[in-house]
Enzyme design. Structure first.
Site, PDB file in Angstrom:
ATOM      1  N   ASP A  73      30.550  34.481  54.103  1.00  0.00           N
ATOM      2  CA  ASP A  73      31.191  35.639  53.495  1.00  0.00           C
ATOM      3  C   ASP A  73      30.668  35.743  52.054  1.00  0.00           C
ATOM      4  O   ASP A  73      30.161  34.757  51.498  1.00  0.00           O
ATOM      5  CB  ASP A  73      32.704  35.390  53.509  1.00  0.00           C
ATOM      6  N   ASP A  79      32.367  38.096  48.960  1.00  0.00           N
ATOM      7  CA  ASP A  79      33.418  38.154  47.930  1.00  0.00           C
ATOM      8  C   ASP A  79      34.435  37.031  48.081  1.00  0.00           C
ATOM      9  O   ASP A  79      35.043  36.863  49.146  1.00  0.00           O
ATOM     10  CB  ASP A  79      34.175  39.490  48.017  1.00  0.00           C
ATOM     11  N   ASP A 129      36.996  32.934  52.993  1.00  0.00           N
ATOM     12  CA  ASP A 129      38.193  32.714  52.168  1.00  0.00           C
ATOM     13  C   ASP A 129      39.402  33.516  52.635  1.00  0.00           C
ATOM     14  O   ASP A 129      40.518  33.212  52.257  1.00  0.00           O
ATOM     15  CB  ASP A 129      37.919  33.069  50.694  1.00  0.00           C
TER      16      ASP A 129
HETATM   17  O1  LIG Z   1      38.271  43.743  50.798  1.00  0.00           O
HETATM   18  C1  LIG Z   1      37.672  43.131  49.906  1.00  0.00           C
HETATM   19  O2  LIG Z   1      38.257  42.569  48.975  1.00  0.00           O
HETATM   20  C2  LIG Z   1      36.159  42.962  49.949  1.00  0.00           C
HETATM   21  C3  LIG Z   1      35.859  41.804  50.889  1.00  0.00           C
HETATM   22  O3  LIG Z   1      34.464  41.513  50.967  1.00  0.00           O
HETATM   23  P1  LIG Z   1      33.943  40.188  51.749  1.00  0.00           P
HETATM   24  O4  LIG Z   1      34.015  40.451  53.225  1.00  0.00           O
HETATM   25  O5  LIG Z   1      34.869  39.060  51.315  1.00  0.00           O
HETATM   26  O6  LIG Z   1      32.525  39.962  51.241  1.00  0.00           O
HETATM   27  O7  LIG Z   1      35.410  44.125  50.369  1.00  0.00           O
HETATM   28  C4  LIG Z   1      35.564  45.390  49.742  1.00  0.00           C
HETATM   29  O8  LIG Z   1      35.550  45.303  48.321  1.00  0.00           O
HETATM   30  C5  LIG Z   1      34.293  44.931  47.732  1.00  0.00           C
HETATM   31  C6  LIG Z   1      34.446  44.916  46.220  1.00  0.00           C
HETATM   32  O9  LIG Z   1      35.474  44.083  45.801  1.00  0.00           O
HETATM   33  C7  LIG Z   1      33.176  45.888  48.143  1.00  0.00           C
HETATM   34  O10 LIG Z   1      31.955  45.421  47.603  1.00  0.00           O
HETATM   35  C8  LIG Z   1      33.095  45.975  49.665  1.00  0.00           C
HETATM   36  O11 LIG Z   1      32.174  46.964  50.070  1.00  0.00           O
HETATM   37  C9  LIG Z   1      34.465  46.311  50.248  1.00  0.00           C
HETATM   38  O12 LIG Z   1      34.405  46.265  51.648  1.00  0.00           O
END
Ligand SMILES: O=C(O)[C@@H](COP(=O)(O)O)O[C@H]1O[C@H](CO)[C@@H](O)[C@H](O)[C@H]1O
Length: 269
Positions: free
Chosen positions: A8, A10, A215
């Site tokens: 993953d 974020d 996470d």
């Molecule tokens: O829901 C969320 O907190 C994150 C989760 O992303 P991961 O699947 O943890 O890489 O995804 C959204 O937010 C991101 C910015 O914080 C954006 O970059 C993503 O496109 C969006 O899906």
């Protein structure tokens, strides 16, 4: 042992707030030294992932938008595999539901509940940037959605959560949760995509062990589908309390710090 590592982004490989993977650099170098493929598997869009692919100098496939699609660089595998379409230099295995359909369903949700709901499709680049802490260019790339609508419930969520889920299900769709957002998706998740890609790896390279790092709840299907799953801590130092599965290795360390430790543990097994 041959490993394939799925990660993953974020809150896992990259920090929840700064979006930096600096603390994970020693482990990234270890993977490279041992020739272990690192496969990005995130809810981010293809356009966002391509930035990381470039930074990491990665020749490997990746999985976008919560398993919405698998992007395989042409010529990466010698073995045959089924794919849906080709685009640029990719063979793409599409698993997700097209974004316009997801937006229609979000409109239905908005008109059925009494709190404000905002999806990425309702926001301009500035507002996505403000809400996420992404810079404007990254926010623009995050809005280039194909298979997943990220949205927020502005207000008392617990009163409307069940109703939102009911509407999503009534349209034959699904949802999951990332670190910041709800995600409206089709019949896809990170785990289904990981299984399909791992089968192709096995066909090409024979027996291998799959590893997953995440996470949040949207990572759980991926963590269930790999041989060696690692859950890193969230900001504040706790593990996601919606993931209680005892088979998942809980790593002490927030985001990329935990990621670094997990890979060091893996290599020294
Ligand atoms: O829901 C969320 O907190 C994150 C989760 O992303 P991961 O699947 O943890 O890489 O995804 C959204 O937010 C991101 C910015 O914080 C954006 O970059 C993503 O496109 C969006 O899906």
């Amino acid at each position: 042992m041959n490993y394939v590592v799925y990660t993953d982004l974020d809150g896992t490989l990259i920090d929840h707030d700064t979006y930096s993977y600096e603390p994970a650099k020693p482990a990234l170098e270890l993977l490279e030294k041992h020739n272990i493929p690192l496969i990005i598997c995130t809810s981010k869009t293809r356009a966002e992932i391509e930035v990381y692919v470039k930074k990491l100098n990665s020749p490997h496939p990746f999985i976008s938008e919560n398993g919405g699609a698998i992007f395989i660089p042409k010529g990466y595998f010698d073995v045959d595999y089924d794919y849906t379409i080709t685009y640029k230099n990719y063979n793409i295995i599409e698993l997700g539901t097209e974004y316009p359909k997801l937006r229609q369903v979000l409109e239905d949700i908005k008109s059925s509940v009494d709190v404000e709901i905002l999806g990425f499709g309702d926001l301009d680049d500035e507002n996505v940037s403000k809400d996420t802490g992404l810079d404007i260019e990254s926010a623009r790339l995050a809005k280039m959605r194909e298979y997943d609508e990220a949205f927020k419930v502005k207000g008392e969520e617990k009163n409307v959560a069940d109703r939102i889920i009911e509407i999503i299900k009534s349209h034959g769709l699904n949802y999951t949760r990332g670190g910041r957002y709800w995600h409206l998706i089709g019949d896809n998740d990170k785990g289904k995509a990981v299984e399909i890609l791992s089968d192709i790896y096995e066909k090409q390279f024979g027996n291998l062990q799959t590893v997953g790092l995440g996470d949040s709840l949207n990572d759980y299907p991926m963590l269930k589908s790999v041989d060696i799953p690692y859950l890193v801590q969230k900001p504040g130092g706790k593990h996601d309390d919606s993931i209680t599965d005892s088979k998942i290795n809980r790593i002490e360390g927030i985001g990329p710090k935990g990621w670094n430790q997990a890979i060091i543990n893996l290599i020294s097994r």
